[in-house]
Design an enzyme around this catalytic site. Structure first.
Site, mmCIF file in Angstrom:
data_model
loop_
_atom_site.group_PDB
_atom_site.id
_atom_site.type_symbol
_atom_site.label_atom_id
_atom_site.label_comp_id
_atom_site.label_asym_id
_atom_site.label_seq_id
_atom_site.Cartn_x
_atom_site.Cartn_y
_atom_site.Cartn_z
ATOM 1 N N ASP A 247 -10.663 -5.130 -1.492
ATOM 2 C CA ASP A 247 -9.790 -4.254 -1.134
ATOM 3 C C ASP A 247 -9.839 -2.977 0.396
ATOM 4 O O ASP A 247 -10.725 -2.249 0.327
ATOM 5 C CB ASP A 247 -8.525 -3.594 -1.378
ATOM 6 N N ASP B 208 1.116 -0.980 0.427
ATOM 7 C CA ASP B 208 0.379 -0.208 -0.173
ATOM 8 C C ASP B 208 0.719 1.363 0.287
ATOM 9 O O ASP B 208 1.457 1.627 1.004
ATOM 10 C CB ASP B 208 -0.722 -0.187 1.454
ATOM 11 N N GLY C 74 -6.501 4.583 2.854
ATOM 12 C CA GLY C 74 -6.113 5.465 4.092
ATOM 13 C C GLY C 74 -4.768 4.499 5.229
ATOM 14 O O GLY C 74 -4.363 4.930 6.008
ATOM 15 N N HIS D 201 -0.124 -0.556 -4.948
ATOM 16 C CA HIS D 201 -1.741 -0.078 -4.732
ATOM 17 C C HIS D 201 -0.956 1.759 -4.646
ATOM 18 O O HIS D 201 -0.845 1.973 -3.985
ATOM 19 C CB HIS D 201 -2.466 -0.941 -3.704
ATOM 20 N N SER E 105 -5.302 -6.594 8.515
ATOM 21 C CA SER E 105 -5.721 -6.277 9.917
ATOM 22 C C SER E 105 -6.033 -8.364 10.013
ATOM 23 O O SER E 105 -5.593 -8.678 11.527
ATOM 24 C CB SER E 105 -6.229 -5.105 10.690
#
Ligand code: DX5
Length: 238
Positions: A188, A48, A155, A79, A211
């Site tokens: 995602d 990310d 984010g 990404h 997570s």
């Protein structure tokens, strides 16, 4: 009465791919963390990339990914959650990412950007924020190998899955199937054993998990198996 709009029958569904996000990893031991994901049997690994502008968080420059590249042969995807992806495409491909995903919201010349990623020798992907309609990719399907429907506002990891995105996932599935192109449909954000069935039934075939996968008590390999089984079982076969 037919199926609800967000459940799409698929004639030849591909086996689901489980791709962990590196965001929950211990950044002080990235090589080991990446190897542990590879040992857990994941299909790809997602980096990310955040620039503190497109999203309110900062993460991985290409050098970080390049250093972790030697730790495994498992394919990497980048990404890019950044405002000016065109400036950095070459660096992420050189760092060892076989797939580079840009956000439609950050690309005024999306068709050209996707073509450039392929010219650089990588596979291309386009991501849509939760509010962005599926139609945004209707005219670039020939240029992309993957469409990513964000199921959280990008984010941060650990956010709740946005169920309101499922009708859009279904619309993308229909668009891709109608095109006849071999395009992956990735989701995602907030992917867990509770949310993956709905995303799979709507037509997604690639699932990012951060997570939940890292927090699964039985370990990463068991987490991957569980997500794969649930996704495969939820696919609506025509
Ligand atoms: C968020 C990232 C996601 C996130 C997924 O902007 O794009 O990849 O790390 O993490 P979870 O699965 O915790 O939502």
């Amino acid at each position: 009465m037919g199926l609800p709009d967000e459940r799409v029958p698929m004639s030849s569904p591909r086996p689901p791919l489980i791709v962990p996000s590196v965001l929950p990893a211990d950044f002080g031991r990235l090589g080991e963390e990446v190897r542990a994901l590879a040992d857990a049997g994941v299909d790809r690994i997602q980096w990310d990339v955040m620039d503190g502008s497109f999203v309110p968080n900062l993460t991985f420059g290409p050098d970080v990914i390049a250093d972790a590249r030697a730790a495994t042969d498992t394919p990497f995807e980048a990404h890019l959650m950044i405002v000016d992806p065109d400036r950095y495409l070459g660096q992420y491909v050189e760092a060892g990412c076989e797939l580079v995903i840009v956000h439609a919201e950050a690309c005024p010349h999306l068709h050209r950007t996707l073509a450039r990623i392929r010219d650089l020798g990588a596979r291309s992907g386009v991501a849509l924020n939760p509010h962005t309609p599926a139609e945004q990719v209707a005219h670039v399907l020939e240029e992309t190998d993957l469409v990513l429907a964000m199921t959280v506002n990008p984010g941060f990891g650990g956010q709740a899955y946005i169920y309101a995105v499922e009708p859009k996932i279904a619309a993308l599935r229909r668009m891709i199937d109608d095109s006849g192109l071999a395009i992956e449909l990735e989701v995602d954000g907030g992917i867990t054993d509770v949310t993956i069935p709905g995303a799979a039934a709507a037509g997604a075939d690639v699932f990012i998990s951060g997570s939940w996968l890292y927090g699964y008590e039985a370990g990463k390999a068991a987490a991957v198996d569980r997500l794969k089984t649930l996704a495969d079982r939820a696919v609506v076969r025509s």
